[in-house]
Design a protein around this motif. Structure first.
Motif, mmCIF file in Angstrom:
data_model
loop_
_atom_site.group_PDB
_atom_site.id
_atom_site.type_symbol
_atom_site.label_atom_id
_atom_site.label_comp_id
_atom_site.label_asym_id
_atom_site.label_seq_id
_atom_site.Cartn_x
_atom_site.Cartn_y
_atom_site.Cartn_z
ATOM 1 N N MET A 246 -3.004 3.646 -11.017
ATOM 2 C CA MET A 246 -3.159 2.440 -10.203
ATOM 3 C C MET A 246 -3.842 1.314 -10.986
ATOM 4 O O MET A 246 -3.520 0.138 -10.805
ATOM 5 C CB MET A 246 -3.940 2.768 -8.931
ATOM 6 N N LYS B 15 -1.701 -0.965 -13.138
ATOM 7 C CA LYS B 15 -1.036 -2.046 -12.399
ATOM 8 C C LYS B 15 -1.974 -3.223 -12.147
ATOM 9 O O LYS B 15 -1.519 -4.292 -11.754
ATOM 10 C CB LYS B 15 -0.479 -1.497 -11.072
ATOM 11 N N GLN B 16 -3.281 -3.046 -12.337
ATOM 12 C CA GLN B 16 -4.248 -4.140 -12.146
ATOM 13 C C GLN B 16 -4.634 -4.814 -13.456
ATOM 14 O O GLN B 16 -5.483 -5.720 -13.460
ATOM 15 C CB GLN B 16 -5.536 -3.602 -11.491
ATOM 16 N N ALA C 128 6.119 -6.538 -14.988
ATOM 17 C CA ALA C 128 6.619 -5.368 -14.273
ATOM 18 C C ALA C 128 6.498 -4.156 -15.189
ATOM 19 O O ALA C 128 6.753 -4.251 -16.385
ATOM 20 C CB ALA C 128 8.067 -5.598 -13.863
ATOM 21 N N ILE D 172 4.656 -10.389 5.525
ATOM 22 C CA ILE D 172 5.217 -10.963 4.290
ATOM 23 C C ILE D 172 4.231 -10.799 3.132
ATOM 24 O O ILE D 172 4.592 -10.368 2.035
ATOM 25 C CB ILE D 172 5.557 -12.464 4.494
ATOM 26 N N MET D 173 2.969 -11.140 3.394
ATOM 27 C CA MET D 173 1.974 -11.056 2.324
ATOM 28 C C MET D 173 1.737 -9.595 1.896
ATOM 29 O O MET D 173 1.503 -9.318 0.723
ATOM 30 C CB MET D 173 0.674 -11.718 2.768
ATOM 31 N N ALA D 174 1.795 -8.684 2.854
ATOM 32 C CA ALA D 174 1.564 -7.275 2.532
ATOM 33 C C ALA D 174 2.675 -6.719 1.650
ATOM 34 O O ALA D 174 2.426 -5.870 0.783
ATOM 35 C CB ALA D 174 1.449 -6.453 3.812
ATOM 36 N N LYS E 97 4.010 -8.060 -0.719
ATOM 37 C CA LYS E 97 3.649 -8.395 -2.097
ATOM 38 C C LYS E 97 2.510 -7.521 -2.636
ATOM 39 O O LYS E 97 2.262 -7.510 -3.832
ATOM 40 C CB LYS E 97 3.274 -9.884 -2.186
ATOM 41 N N GLN E 98 1.825 -6.795 -1.746
ATOM 42 C CA GLN E 98 0.729 -5.910 -2.171
ATOM 43 C C GLN E 98 1.175 -4.453 -2.290
ATOM 44 O O GLN E 98 0.345 -3.582 -2.593
ATOM 45 C CB GLN E 98 -0.429 -5.978 -1.168
ATOM 46 N N SER F 70 2.703 -2.444 -4.347
ATOM 47 C CA SER F 70 2.415 -1.607 -5.523
ATOM 48 C C SER F 70 0.915 -1.413 -5.744
ATOM 49 O O SER F 70 0.514 -0.533 -6.493
ATOM 50 C CB SER F 70 3.075 -2.180 -6.779
ATOM 51 N N ASN F 71 0.107 -2.220 -5.074
ATOM 52 C CA ASN F 71 -1.347 -2.000 -5.134
ATOM 53 C C ASN F 71 -1.806 -0.986 -4.086
ATOM 54 O O ASN F 71 -2.897 -0.439 -4.202
ATOM 55 C CB ASN F 71 -2.104 -3.316 -4.899
ATOM 56 N N LEU F 72 -0.975 -0.767 -3.086
ATOM 57 C CA LEU F 72 -1.360 0.125 -1.987
ATOM 58 C C LEU F 72 -0.774 1.523 -2.137
ATOM 59 O O LEU F 72 -1.424 2.509 -1.815
ATOM 60 C CB LEU F 72 -0.878 -0.463 -0.649
ATOM 61 N N ILE F 73 0.474 1.588 -2.591
ATOM 62 C CA ILE F 73 1.166 2.873 -2.699
ATOM 63 C C ILE F 73 1.036 3.302 -4.171
ATOM 64 O O ILE F 73 1.610 2.664 -5.049
ATOM 65 C CB ILE F 73 2.652 2.726 -2.307
ATOM 66 N N PRO G 247 5.237 -2.073 -9.770
ATOM 67 C CA PRO G 247 5.064 -3.501 -9.498
ATOM 68 C C PRO G 247 6.363 -4.211 -9.852
ATOM 69 O O PRO G 247 6.953 -3.937 -10.897
ATOM 70 C CB PRO G 247 3.942 -3.910 -10.447
ATOM 71 N N LEU G 248 6.836 -5.098 -8.983
ATOM 72 C CA LEU G 248 8.082 -5.808 -9.295
ATOM 73 C C LEU G 248 8.117 -7.163 -8.609
ATOM 74 O O LEU G 248 7.367 -7.437 -7.678
ATOM 75 C CB LEU G 248 9.325 -4.972 -8.944
ATOM 76 N N THR H 298 6.113 -1.377 4.173
ATOM 77 C CA THR H 298 4.746 -1.898 4.153
ATOM 78 C C THR H 298 4.650 -3.188 4.966
ATOM 79 O O THR H 298 3.679 -3.401 5.709
ATOM 80 C CB THR H 298 4.284 -2.131 2.696
ATOM 81 N N LEU I 69 -5.617 -7.386 3.950
ATOM 82 C CA LEU I 69 -4.273 -7.193 4.504
ATOM 83 C C LEU I 69 -4.139 -7.772 5.911
ATOM 84 O O LEU I 69 -3.101 -8.320 6.258
ATOM 85 C CB LEU I 69 -3.949 -5.695 4.565
ATOM 86 N N VAL J 165 -1.279 3.660 5.493
ATOM 87 C CA VAL J 165 -0.944 3.708 4.069
ATOM 88 C C VAL J 165 -0.833 5.154 3.589
ATOM 89 O O VAL J 165 -0.017 5.458 2.713
ATOM 90 C CB VAL J 165 -1.949 2.890 3.238
ATOM 91 N N LEU K 181 2.673 5.913 4.575
ATOM 92 C CA LEU K 181 3.622 5.251 3.677
ATOM 93 C C LEU K 181 3.682 5.968 2.328
ATOM 94 O O LEU K 181 4.746 6.070 1.710
ATOM 95 C CB LEU K 181 3.212 3.786 3.468
ATOM 96 N N THR K 182 2.552 6.471 1.858
ATOM 97 C CA THR K 182 2.533 7.147 0.567
ATOM 98 C C THR K 182 3.257 8.489 0.644
ATOM 99 O O THR K 182 4.009 8.863 -0.278
ATOM 100 C CB THR K 182 1.081 7.325 0.086
ATOM 101 N N PRO L 210 0.934 -17.827 1.005
ATOM 102 C CA PRO L 210 1.679 -16.777 1.706
ATOM 103 C C PRO L 210 3.158 -16.666 1.350
ATOM 104 O O PRO L 210 3.692 -15.570 1.289
ATOM 105 C CB PRO L 210 1.496 -17.150 3.183
#
Lengths: 153, 153, 153, 153, 153, 153
Positions: free
Chosen positions: A63, A66-67, A79, C62-64, C66-67, C69-72, C77-78, C116, D71, D120, D123-124, E73
């Motif tokens: 993780m 990715k940061q 990416a 919508i904003m989530a 974009k997050q 790859s930071n959450l799962i 990331p893409l 997500t 989020l 989450v 989702l994971t 956003p």
């Protein structure tokens, strides 16, 4: 010879990679967490599951890769097509060997992503073991291989 | 003895600090980036401003301390009242000595924040110098002092 | 048959997509928030503007996305070329139907981004309505369409 | 009755909690991932380690709880003193039961953190199993207990 | 004429850029921080190093450009190939001129990234100087050049 | 007089607030987006819903306030008890007036949070209107009130 991350006025800058080729790039890095023999024994044996400590740190490393561009000020956001982190018990150390491999298809390399993955995996091991061991140190974080850019090694 | 970050079933967990006292806590950590003598010379002298490389890495370390709980899976999010990162040239190494100090008034300590600050400061030095030096290593990341919790050292 | 997110040693890993084709990919997902009839009435009528509750939740979705790859942990990331979230009042439920559509041109699909977006839109509805309704549940989050990868459905 | 997250003009707002008491608060939430019997078998038996799938999802849930205020637009950022996520195999479903418990000492509750952790984590699980199962659904995400605020339940 | 960020029902949306060409795109933006003459003097002369204030703000601007899609956003997340921020002392203002240049090779432009870099650089100057000057204002944030998309200017 | 964000060696630092009192603190800030009369007309009338543009920007401002310590390098991370952003149409400008109010109970003030909320709300307005107006500018971002610290104004 000059530093690519400073412009002619000495100002820190993100290197302009607009004209670099989009190529498949791979970087590998390694590092280690040195701990007491007893700590290692706790992780391996008895009621302390080796899996949970090591798998948590491996996941944290993935993780963190990715940061990277959020942590290292002049890194490019990009990416990633693969991130792998492997932590192995090393009885001779004693401690843990941490390795990371990162792939991208992009205009710039991923050494920093691999190094960040190793560093954060090491920090996570430290965090999980710090209640029982105050002697731990993270050592030997370095890039071990790099390909796909202008200079492979 | 058992690991605080694993519950009785061996599952990774965030330690419950609800019943710990809110106290002023300080942690200090250190680490180093080892590089070639020529790299150090480039940073110190000539047209490469020492300031930009070192100040960028110090700032990255400060900002990373604030990301600790997002990077280390089982760290508690907490307010920080001070983060300081100092990088000094070490000719004997040759390389850079990195130290960090973090303060909080909270229910849990800030060793991980100090270690994260040192680690990311080191990674940022690496990033800024990697174009001219492929021999660098990050070494000796460890906690050097801790106070305000149950066990000071 | 085996799980792509585990390597041969059973270790969690990010799947290596380096050799997958870069194609236009679309994923759609849906879910719903079930609430009391009175809650739905509050959102639709009177002095409680339907717009603010629903538009806030759509935006959060919508904003989530974009997050993701930071959450799962094992998501790549893409870059995303479109994210749309639509929330509709459903009197029969009673509650809200949430749908999301995500597009990318990339080496991997965007189901997780769509899921997500739906999840966080649902959580945001919950957050905005929880002061007046303690019976709410989020239900039926699933992928409804996927195209552009090896297996469309 | 009106919605606390909308002001008198119907504008979305973060509720002002400045005058609320700082108290110890706990919230619990649950949810489930419904999958095919064969998928569950893959996770439990044979060469697919149950641990890696479940522990990755539990960890993702813990880390997501810490991202809640990033989020959910109108959630307050706050320090958390405990986050626990437990995923159990449920043969009758078939699928997985997910529960989360979150604690804070603060001016506002942590239901959203508990719900976000469950979401989450679900989702994971979905992400790690989606290559072998296209029938999965996330169901029944809800708060099961809350204490420490004005209204316990 | 209508707004691209609203769909036909007036709902906020991320514009679908799937069918736009991947081209090299550049955007430039500028802004300024107006402060007291004495504040400017403090930054330039004496024991207050001009470098640290200005370089910290420049770095903050670079890092903020990478956060644009998390802040705005409906912005698309995308890879950036260059971000540069330059802050110059302007005695006539008195204050600081801030400029940013951002490059990408992508399906959409980077005006918002350039504007975000300028804004956060200005906010960081403000933060570092606010203890000595309560009269500061950020002014004149605007796009000054844009190329690579359908409409250059 | 010297700058609190630089130490005696001129190094950027996060101010140590460990010994400051924990008090209720409020900060207010304002700013404006100047646009063409036709752009304002589009937002207000006809088929372009005023609500969506303005409410999206207000929400972005609220969410950005929570990111302040991640954006401004030397800002302290802290809990916020209230964030409010109000955007009003200003025909005389022509454009939009943006105001933000932020509250905390903490050892340091929240001016930067209020300024960040105003800035990102302005950037979001810009983003949503940029397809129809290339003349927009963000102007007059400043703190208008501050209380709860050593120096109120």
């Amino acid at each position: 010879m000059s530093l690519s991350h400073l412009d002619e006025t000495g100002r820190a800058r993100m290197v302009d990679v607009s004209d670099k080729a989009v190529t498949a790039r791979i970087a590998k890095a390694q590092g280690k967490l040195v701990c007491a023999t007893e700590t290692l024994a706790l992780v391996i044996e008895g009621r302390t599951p080796k899996g949970a400590v090591i798998s948590t740190a491996e996941l944290a490393g993935i993780m963190a890769a990715k940061q990277t561009s959020n942590l290292i000020p002049l890194c490019h956001p990009l990416a990633l097509s693969k991130v792998a982190v492997v932590i192995a018990v090393n009885h001779d150390l004693p401690g843990f060997d941490i390795t990371a491999e990162v792939k991208t298809t992009s205009q710039t390399g991923v050494e920093m992503e691999a190094l960040t993955a190793v560093s954060v995996a090491g920090l996570t091991l430290y965090d999980m073991l710090k209640a029982v061991d105050k002697t731990m140190r993270i050592e030997g974080i370095e890039v071990t291989a790099k390909s796909g850019g202008k200079s492979d090694w």
